[in-house]
Every structure is written in structure tokens, then in C-alpha cells.
Design an enzyme around this catalytic site. Structure first.
Site, mmCIF file in Angstrom:
data_model
loop_
_atom_site.group_PDB
_atom_site.id
_atom_site.type_symbol
_atom_site.label_atom_id
_atom_site.label_comp_id
_atom_site.label_asym_id
_atom_site.label_seq_id
_atom_site.Cartn_x
_atom_site.Cartn_y
_atom_site.Cartn_z
ATOM 1 C CG ASP A 65 -6.486 -3.277 -3.771
ATOM 2 O OD1 ASP A 65 -7.322 -2.575 -3.080
ATOM 3 O OD2 ASP A 65 -5.095 -3.213 -3.404
ATOM 4 C CG HIS A 124 -5.273 -2.915 0.109
ATOM 5 N ND1 HIS A 124 -4.768 -2.422 -1.124
ATOM 6 C CD2 HIS A 124 -4.755 -2.351 1.105
ATOM 7 C CE1 HIS A 124 -3.646 -1.613 -0.709
ATOM 8 N NE2 HIS A 124 -4.032 -1.418 0.651
ATOM 9 C CB SER A 176 -1.056 0.191 1.072
ATOM 10 O OG SER A 176 -2.052 1.057 1.072
#
Length: 870
Positions: A593, A624, A477
Site C-alpha cells: 500500500d 490500498h 483508510s
């Protein structure tokens, strides 16, 4: 070595030379701490006292001195125990002096402190000496008189620890120790209760240390008198921060404390450097080196004991001043490396992870998001700001991530807090240039090109003498964004990156084809909200950063009114900065995601491939995050950080985890998108308010109108006939159909208002409601603002009733639609899960004769015809 008789002379400290192998420094000086905290019986607040675990914790925290108690067993072995009896701190019973060493070593000395310490043993003095850095003071409290003192002195001298050990004992014990060696240091413990006499006696005895008691009896004048005589001053004992602060102000050198972690914060504020551990250059152990099998770095037993790892932190100076204080910002960095990097001059490559999250965030702040109930082209009232994030004082080990995977395999692991977070200086900019230059500076330090310092504002430098100058980065991320940010600087030494679900463009994260769109699950988030979420840096910089970054640059640039692309967003799109990039790229992402959507990785993967860089991609079907299998990552880092020719360049370029398969078992493909995919154009026809058809043949259909409704999610719209959407479906598939790549929607539409959301979803029907996985229903989706039909940077209000041509791509995917399903094209306006929520009632009229969806199908039209043949 006698101490010089001035306060200034004490700064010279105790120095001696160490011979090192040719792989590192030819010689090094051990610098003993001048002042600091003494960990009373180790880090005894969190670990069982007088144990190796307590000492390791104290070293990791940065204690400058460690105190422990030495006693003798029945068979005359020296062990560490405070009490005469075993009862309080072990599961043994009776006097220590009535037990031999073999018996004592069987007792559990940790369970009394908590279950996690079960199995900790009473250490011998030799074990304690062997595990200690050679630059931490060892305050050895003699329990048992002259015989124990003499035995301890012999062991200390034989272990080459005389430079750092001080025997805290009475006069008779001191004499016994000095008879062994004049080099043995003494902390006088004779007549402690009578301060004036105690001070005079200590000076007269020419002791090296004194241990004062009772803070009210400790004066600056007394300490100055002791310092003038070359005596360093310990104080026993306090857990009070205010007392420690006063003691330091009076000149006390080493207060003893049982609350080491908390009291070190006081020392930090006083500008006292925490210990950076240093170990003997030759511990006599066999040389340890990295081992490779099957093209992968293997776990090396000598590297695998995490109790032997070296931890330390520092601040790396950057080339920018983003917080406006006139000084180059420094990034807080922590290092975890093998002990052999000191004891055997081993040099290792580095796995580096950087994050804005390591030092705490604002927590659940949805009450401080923007209100999605917003009319398009209008800015809603400002949202409230969350409470200020306390500046956390985490030190040394910024994060424990990746340590177990890489340190045993011969890589050092380095972590850093990104600008304006934790103990890193500067401002968070959410994709600004400083977030690229910060990790660059750390890599420059690892390669010997940038300066590292032991404190945020000090001038004592620290070097990465143990680094080979080969660095790889990874993270998930935001933590995956930073490796790409660093790579776009072209920094030398960054050989390979493995970004996992990285945000590669903040425009693509918060906008979509001109439309204000939110990341899945975070309705109302925007770039300023993320700023508030991570701004955990030094308090004195917060006001400047808030005013100049959040409330000026962001407020003027992020344009929540129209969603247009502009210079603000262009400066936060790493695709625009890839020119200098030369790091090998292993990209990982999930096709489902809906937070950081897969386009983020696909666009960078294809650009890196076009540049001719070594590339590989790993995609799975989940949500994710989700890193590649360790084998893939290991082969990547082994090849590019260790230079092992493992043939990774010849591996398949793309690895995709198929539906319902284990993420550790991806299927290999020649590339992504699948080279066998060909575009197949499907046309809608029939009544989309119920369910029309979606076929390769185009039939005249005309126009149909849908009415916006912000309360119905896509899942509801896909299942029920509705005036709020149009739905067109293929025939039931007789065979599975494999989509790989980017689907593209082309349409012509008009609106009865100056602005409207436009949302598209490609779905698999019938919709599964029981036990559905994230990939069972939605194949892919996309969003666009019709106002930006002609220009992404200059959206124009719609003329009611006028038709506009609109073409855009949906999110990339690699999806096998199962036999028995239908592919559905869902057209609607407000997507409740992602877009703004204007008042219901906006009408969108779709010209279906000018509407088509282009699908990337493996096998092309022939595959589609076979799959839909009735």
C-alpha cells in the site's frame, strides 16, 4: 380520542401505552407526528405505487404519513390498488373486482416502474398494516363505498391500528366505518371541491382530518378554523417545494406529495422532525436471538430480511464546539437494527463505522493540488481551491456499508458523518482532537452517557434503548483511522476495533523523515488539500472553519517548506495518544500500500501489543485497502462484543497472505515481524552507476556521485544503467529468501546544494514488465531529508561538500523473494512518484564505505548464504 380545541393542544398528539418485555422499556408511548409530509401511495416517485416496497422507502426516508388506496377483490379481500382495473400498475388485465385474491397476488406490480422492482406484488391491507411502524399516520383512501370502509375498519381495529389509521372516504362510508368502532378516525372526503361548504361540513361531522384541494383556496384563516375545531389538515397534492413551504407557513399539517425525498427537505427546513419508526412491543412472533457456531455469529433467518430492518437517524451531542457557534457540535448518526429490537425488546451490540466521505467529496481535484515542481526549502505559490462541495441532505441511511454482513448476524450497524461533513456540525480538522471526540460521543450515546436528538438543533431526545453498550468499530483508510482515534480516548464500551489501512499519523502520510512526501498516486496532496476534499458540512459553518482551521491552524502548522516534525503534526499522530486505549485490536493492512503505507499499522500494532492489549494482525500483498476474511472479523467481534469464549486470544497473532495466494487464505505466523527473522547486514561495492554488488562482506569502494533527475521513475532507474542512481545487487538467489520486518539503511552523503531529496528502494530483479503484480518488483522503499540527519524537528540546510550520517528505516514488509531473482539496493535522489520535483542537476555523493542495508531475514545470515551460494 377527541382533539382539544386549541392549536397548542394538538402538540399533545395521540398517545397510548405499549407493554414491553423485561429486556427493554417497561412501557412506551407512541407519539404520532403533529405535522409532516404524506407519501402519496408511498414513495411513488422511486418505487411502484401502493406496494410494500414504496412504503418501506417512505418509512426509511422519514415520512410522517403514508397514503394508500384500498379496494375489494371478487372474493371480498382488501388489497391496495388505486385504479379500478389492473392494467396500469400490474401485468394483469381487467377489473380488480372480477378477480379473486389468489389471482391478484400472482400479478407483477413492480416491473412497470423498472426492472429492479420486478416481482413486487399487490399487497393486501393486512400485509400493509403488519409492516408499518405504529407511529406513522396511515391515510387509507377507501375505494368502493361503505362495504370497503366497514371491512377496512374491522381489519384496522383487529390489528390494533385505530390510533394511526384515518379512513379517507365520503359520508356514507364514514358512517359504515364508525358503526364498526367509534375509535376509527375519518378524513372527510365529502364535497371536496366546494371549499367553504367542505370545511363547515367537516367540522359539523366532527371528522378528524380534512383533505383540502387547490392551494389558492387554502388560507391560514381556514386552517386556523379547522384546527380550533380539532381537525387536522391534509392537502392534495403537490410536488412543488415552494407550494409545500407556503402550505406549512399557513399551518397545513400534511401535504400529500409524489416527490417525497425532495419535499422532505422543505419539511426539514421548516424544523419538522422526520419520523423515527417505532414498532409494536409484541408482534407475536417467536423470540429471535443471536446464534453462534464455531466461535462465530451466524446468520439468523429472523434478522436476515432487510425489508424488516429499522432505519432511523439522529444527532449526537459532543463535548466540543469546533465551529465557533457557541453550541456543542452534533454528529449526524444513522442506525440500522433488527425489528426485534422494538417488537421483542431485543438488545444487540453495535458495529460502528464513521467517515468524512459519506456525504460527498470535492471529486477529482488534482488541479487544486500543490505543484510538486518545487525547490526544496521554498514554499511554492498557493494552489487554487476547488469549488465548494454542495451540502448534501442524505438522511437516515448515511451508508449501506456493513449492513448485509452484520445485521443478519445479530449486530446493529451505526454510521456517522465525521465533523464538518454532511449533516454533522463542526469543522473537519484532519486528525484534530474533535475527530477523536466525535466517535467517542456516539459511543457514549450508545452506552447511555451522551444525548441524542431527533434534529440538529432541537431538544427532543432519542435513546439507544436497544444497545447492549458493547461497540466495535471498523473501516478502511480514513474510515479506518477513526476507530483508532476513538479507541485512543479510552471510551468505555468500545470493546474492539478492526482498522483497515488506517492513517495513524498525518506526518507519516505527508512527510517522511523530514522530507515532504506525497501519498502514492496523489502527487501534490497535503493536509489542506484533504481538508478541501472532505469539507461538505453545513454551509453556515464553512467560512468559520475555512478561516480558523485551514487558513490559520493548518497554514501555520503544516510547514511545507522544510518538512520538519512539529507540534501540529504531533497532535495528529495517534501513537502519541495511545495511553488510554483499551480496545482489542485486529489490524489489517497491505505491504504494498503506497498510499497509506504499512508503517501506519505496524507502529500501532506493536504499541498495542506492548501495552498488553489483545491484538492480531492481517497483512496481504496487495495495494490500498482489503479487509480481513469475514471469519476473522466475525470471531473478533463475536468474542469482544458478544463475550463468546471462542479462543480468539489463542489464535496466531499474525496472518500474512503469501504472494500469489487468495486473500481469503492467509498463512498463520506466531507474530509480526516473524520471530525467526534476524538482521543481516549487506554492504554495497563496485560500480553503482551500472550495477555493483551487495554482499555480507564489506569491500573498500570509496565514494560515488549521482545526479538528480526528476523525470525518471524508480522503475526506469532500476532497469537501466544511469548516472542518476546507484544500484547494488545480490547474487542470483538459488532459494527463496523471506524478509519480515523493517529494513534499515545507513549511509554517509554530501550534496552540492543546501538541500536534496534522498530516496531508497529495495527491488527484486530482473524487473518484470509483463503481467507484473504490485509486489513483483518493489520489495520496500523509504525516503529521508539529509537536512534532518540530526533532528527530525529542526532540519538545517546542508553545507555543500560536507558529509552527513543518515540512518532510517524503510517501510515494513513481509516478502518472499523468489529463487532466480536478485535483491537490489537502489539509491537515488528525487522519487518522481512520491517526492517534490526540484530542478534537475543536484549532485549527491555517497560514501559507500559508510553505507549498509540491514535486512530482517527469516533464518538470518545462514538463510542468506544458502540462498546466494553459487
Amino acid at each position: 380520542m377527541p382533539f382539544l380545541s386549541t392549536r397548542f393542544a394538538r402538540v399533545l398528539l395521540v398517545l397510548f401505552s405499549l407493554a414491553l418485555g423485561s429486556g427493554g422499556r417497561a412501557a412506551a408511548e407512541v407519539r404520532m407526528p403533529e405535522r409532516g409530509l404524506c407519501a402519496h401511495r408511498g414513495a411513488s416517485d422511486s418505487h411502484p405505487e401502493n406496494t410494500l416496497a414504496a412504503f418501506r422507502a417512505a418509512i426509511t426516508l422519514g415520512a410522517q404519513m403514508i397514503e394508500f388506496d384500498v379496494r375489494m377483490t371478487q372474493d371480498e379481500h382488501l388489497v391496495l390498488l388505486h385504479d379500478e382495473t389492473l392494467d396500469r400498475t400490474t401485468n394483469g388485465r381487467g377489473l380488480l373486482a372480477e378477480h379473486n385474491l389468489d389471482q391478484v397476488l400472482k400479478f407483477d406490480a413492480g416491473s412497470w416502474k423498472g426492472r429492479r422492482h420486478r416481482g413486487e406484488r399487490v399487497p393486501t391491507l393486512q400485509q400493509a398494516l403488519d409492516m408499518m411502524p405504529n407511529n406513522v399516520w396511515l391515510n387509507v383512501h377507501v375505494k368502493g363505498g361503505p362495504a370497503v370502509a366497514a371491512a377496512a375498519a374491522r381489519l384496522i381495529v383487529a390489528s390494533d391500528r385505530a390510533h394511526q389509521c384515518l379512513l379517507a372516504c365520503d359520508a356514507k362510508s364514514a358512517a359504515a366505518a364508525k358503526a364498526v368502532s367509534a375509535d376509527v378516525k375519518i378524513c372527510n372526503m365529502e364535497r371536496q371541491q366546494q371549499t367553504a361548504a367542505y370545511v363547515e361540513n367537516t367540522i359539523a361531522a366532527k371528522s378528524d382530518f380534512i383533505q383540502l384541494l387547490n392551494e389558492e383556496n387554502v388560507s391560514a384563516q381556514t386552517i386556523e378554523q379547522l384546527h380550533a375545531a380539532g381537525v387536522q389538515v391534509n392537502y392534495c397534492c403537490t410536488d412543488d417545494a415552494d407550494v409545500v413551504k407556503v402550505l406549512f407557513e399557513k399551518g397545513c399539517d400534511f401535504p400529500l406529495t409524489d416527490r417525497l425525498k425532495d419535499m422532505l427537505l422543505v419539511a426539514d427546513e421548516a424544523g419538522i422532525e422526520r419520523l423515527t419508526p417505532s414498532y409494536s412491543a409484541d408482534d407475536g412472533s417467536p423470540k429471535a436471538v443471536a446464534v453462534f457456531e464455531d466461535g462465530q455469529a451466524q446468520i439468523v433467518p429472523e434478522f436476515a430480511d432487510n425489508k424488516q430492518w429499522i432505519h432511523h437517524d439522529l444527532w449526537v451531542e459532543t463535548e466540543f464546539d469546533s465551529d465557533g457557534d457557541g453550541l456543542m457540535d452534533r454528529m449526524h448518526v444513522s442506525v440500522t437494527r433488527q425489528r426485534q429490537t422494538d417488537t421483542q425488546a431485543l438488545k444487540v451490540p453495535v458495529v460502528y463505522v464513521s467517515s468524512p466521505y459519506f456525504s460527498g467529496t470535492a471529486g477529482p481535484i488534482r488541479n487544486f493540488f500543490w505543484d510538486p515542481r518545487q525547490e526544496l526549502n521554498e514554499r511554492p505559490p498557493e494552489h487554487a481551491k476547488p469549488p465548494v462541495i454542495p451540502n448534501q441532505s442524505k438522511r437516515l441511511i448515511i451508508s449501506g456499508s456493513h449492513l448485509q454482513a452484520w445485521v443478519p448476524r445479530g449486530f446493529a450497524v451505526v454510521h456517522s458523518a465525521s465533523p464538518g461533513t454532511g449533516l454533522s456540525q463542526g469543522c473537519p480538522t484532519i486528525g484534530g482532537d474533535n475527530e477523536s471526540l466525535a466517535p467517542k460521543a456516539v459511543i457514549d450515546w450508545l452506552c447511555g452517557r451522551a444525548k441524542g436528538f431527533t434534529t440538529p438543533y432541537g431538544d427532543r431526545q432519542v435513546t439507544a434503548y436497544w444497545s447492549t453498550g458493547k461497540v466495535g468499530m471498523t473501516g478502511t483508510s480514513y474510515n479506518g483511522t477513526i476507530p483508532l482515534a476513538a479507541a485512543t480516548t479510552g471510551v468505555e464500551g468500545l470493546e474492539a476495533i478492526i482498522p483497515i489501512a488506517p492513517n495513524t499519523s498525518y506526518y507519516h502520510y505527508y512527510r517522511s523523515n523530514g522530507l515532504v512526501r506525497h501519498p502514492g498516486g496523489y502527487i501534490g496532496e497535503d493536509v489542506d488539500v484533504l481538508y478541501n476534499f472532505i469539507a461538505s458540512g453545513p454551509m453556515k459553518n464553512r467560512e468559520y472553519c475555512d478561516a480558523n482551521v485551514r487558513d490559520l491552524e493548518m497554514a501555520e502548522g503544516f510547514d511545507r517548506d522544510t518538512g520538519d516534525y512539529n507540534e501540529f503534526w504531533a497532535g495528529r499522530d495517534y501513537l502519541n495518544d495511545m495511553g488510554p486505549m483499551k480496545a482489542a485490536l485486529l489490524m489489517a493492512h497491505a505491504f504494498n500500500d503506497w498510499n497509506v503505507m504499512p508503517e501506519h499499522s505496524v507502529r500501532i500494532y506493536k504499541a498495542a501489543q506492548k501495552k498488553g492489549l489483545p491484538v492480531q494482525c492481517y497483512f496481504h500483498q496487495g495495494g490500498h485497502g482489503g479487509e480481513p476474511p469475514l471469519k476473522m472479523m466475525n470471531r473478533w467481534f463475536t468474542r469482544y462484543l458478544y463475550g463468546v469464549e471462542n479462543g480468539v486470544e489463542e489464535d496466531p497473532k499474525a496472518w500474512v497472505v503469501r504472494e500469489y495466494e487468495d486473500r481469503q487464505k492467509p498463512t498463520a505466523y506466531e507474530d509480526y515481524p516473524n520471530p525467526a527473522a534476524e538482521r543481516v547486514t549487506l554492504f554495497p561495492s563496485g560500480d553503482g552507476l551500472t550495477a555493483g554488488e551487495l554482499r555480507t562482506e564489506q569491500k573498500p569502494t570509496g565514494q560515488q556521485t549521482l545526479v538528480d533527475q526528476n523525470e525518471l521513475p524508480a522503475s526506469k532507474l532500476a532497469q537501466d544503467a544511469s548516472s542518476h542512481r546507484l544500484l547494488f545487487v545480490t547474487p542470483v538467489l538459488q532459494k527463496p529468501l523471506h524478509l519480515s520486518g523493517l529494513s534499515k539503511i545507513t549511509t554517509r552523503l554530501s550534496c552540492n546544494k543546501p538541500a536534496a531529496n534522498f530516496s531508497v528502494a529495495l527491488v527484486s530483479l530482473p524487473w518484470k514488465t509483463s503481467g507484473a503484480r504490485i509486489y513483483d518488483n518493489v520489495i520496500t522503499r523509504g525516503w529521508a531529508d539529509p537536512q534532518n540527519a540530526r533532528s527530525l524537528t529542526d532540519g538545517k540546510p546542508l553545507v555543500p561538500g560536507q558529509f552527513y550520517d543518515l540512518t532510517f528505516e524503510l517501510q515494513p514488509d513481509d516478502h518472499v523473494v523468489a529463487a532466480g531473482q536478485q535483491i537490489g539496493l537502489l539509491l537515488f535522489s528525487t522519487d518522481r512518484e512520491f517526492t517534490l520535483w526540484p530542478e534537475p542537476g543536484t549532485e549527491l555523493t555517497i560514501d559507500l564505505d559508510a553505507t549498509q542495508i540491514s535486512l530482517p531475514l527469516v533464518g538470518g545470515e545462514n538463510a542468506f548464504q544458502q540462498a546466494t551460494a553459487e
